[in-house]
Scaffold this motif. Structure first.
Motif, PDB file in Angstrom:
ATOM      1  N   THR A   1      -1.085   0.169  -9.671  1.00  0.00           N
ATOM      2  CA  THR A   1      -1.510  -1.122  -9.149  1.00  0.00           C
ATOM      3  C   THR A   1      -0.272  -1.974  -8.899  1.00  0.00           C
ATOM      4  O   THR A   1       0.582  -2.088  -9.782  1.00  0.00           O
TER       5      THR A   1
ATOM      6  N   VAL B   1      -3.146  -4.354  -4.922  1.00  0.00           N
ATOM      7  CA  VAL B   1      -3.368  -3.092  -4.232  1.00  0.00           C
ATOM      8  C   VAL B   1      -3.323  -1.975  -5.273  1.00  0.00           C
ATOM      9  O   VAL B   1      -2.449  -1.959  -6.144  1.00  0.00           O
ATOM     10  N   GLU B   2      -4.260  -1.034  -5.155  1.00  0.00           N
ATOM     11  CA  GLU B   2      -4.321   0.084  -6.102  1.00  0.00           C
ATOM     12  C   GLU B   2      -4.420   1.396  -5.330  1.00  0.00           C
ATOM     13  O   GLU B   2      -5.217   1.510  -4.392  1.00  0.00           O
ATOM     14  N   ARG B   3      -3.625   2.369  -5.729  1.00  0.00           N
ATOM     15  CA  ARG B   3      -3.662   3.689  -5.114  1.00  0.00           C
ATOM     16  C   ARG B   3      -3.660   4.751  -6.206  1.00  0.00           C
ATOM     17  O   ARG B   3      -3.049   4.584  -7.258  1.00  0.00           O
ATOM     18  N   THR B   4      -4.339   5.863  -5.928  1.00  0.00           N
ATOM     19  CA  THR B   4      -4.477   6.951  -6.888  1.00  0.00           C
ATOM     20  C   THR B   4      -3.997   8.254  -6.258  1.00  0.00           C
ATOM     21  O   THR B   4      -4.206   8.484  -5.063  1.00  0.00           O
TER      22      THR B   4
ATOM     23  N   THR C   1      -2.838   6.357 -11.329  1.00  0.00           N
ATOM     24  CA  THR C   1      -3.239   5.189 -10.541  1.00  0.00           C
ATOM     25  C   THR C   1      -2.179   4.121 -10.719  1.00  0.00           C
ATOM     26  O   THR C   1      -1.811   3.791 -11.847  1.00  0.00           O
TER      27      THR C   1
ATOM     28  N   GLY D   1       1.115   3.977  -3.133  1.00  0.00           N
ATOM     29  CA  GLY D   1       0.836   5.392  -2.913  1.00  0.00           C
ATOM     30  C   GLY D   1       1.991   6.282  -3.324  1.00  0.00           C
ATOM     31  O   GLY D   1       1.798   7.313  -3.976  1.00  0.00           O
TER      32      GLY D   1
ATOM     33  N   ILE E   1       0.840  -1.203   0.000  1.00  0.00           N
ATOM     34  CA  ILE E   1       0.000   0.000   0.000  1.00  0.00           C
ATOM     35  C   ILE E   1       0.874   1.251   0.000  1.00  0.00           C
ATOM     36  O   ILE E   1       0.627   2.200  -0.746  1.00  0.00           O
ATOM     37  N   SER E   2       1.910   1.253   0.817  1.00  0.00           N
ATOM     38  CA  SER E   2       2.818   2.390   0.886  1.00  0.00           C
ATOM     39  C   SER E   2       3.537   2.606  -0.444  1.00  0.00           C
ATOM     40  O   SER E   2       3.646   3.743  -0.930  1.00  0.00           O
TER      41      SER E   2
END
Length: 106
Positions: free
Chosen positions: A79, A94-97, A77, A32, A28-29
């Motif tokens: 992934t 995990v995906e972060r935008t 984004t 991001g 996750i880190s």
């Protein structure tokens, strides 16, 4: 001794689950950070966001950035795929935008 031998598989499973949760948190880190780097690079110079996103994350997470420049802001984004250390569990995606304002000096 026999009780410990019977309880050992449960202890190992709990330990591996804790490691898995730590890896997911790391993923996750990394996602991001890579999304922020990709959005920032793309907002400054078009065409550089995807490379910056890949460079900002660990290679073993297989980062996949998608950058969408807009008129006022740039959105990226990323992934990543966190491998599983617990048997019979699938890898976690995990995906972060992140969104950054475009540089107005260009």
């Amino acid at each position: 001794m026999l009780e410990f031998a019977g309880f050992l598989p449960i202890l190992l499973l709990v330990g591996m689950a804790a490691i898995q949760l730590g890896l997911i948190g790391y993923g996750i880190s990394q996602a991001g950070s890579a999304a922020r780097a990709a959005a920032r690079a793309e907002s400054l110079e078009t065409g550089t966001g995807a490379a910056a996103g890949v460079a900002a994350a660990s290679d073993w997470l297989n980062p996949t950035p998608q950058v969408g420049p807009g008129t006022d802001t740039t959105t990226a984004t990323v992934t990543v795929t966190v491998p599983s250390v617990v048997p019979l569990f699938d890898p976690v995606t995990v995906e972060r935008t992140a969104t950054m304002p475009n540089d107005t000096d260009n």
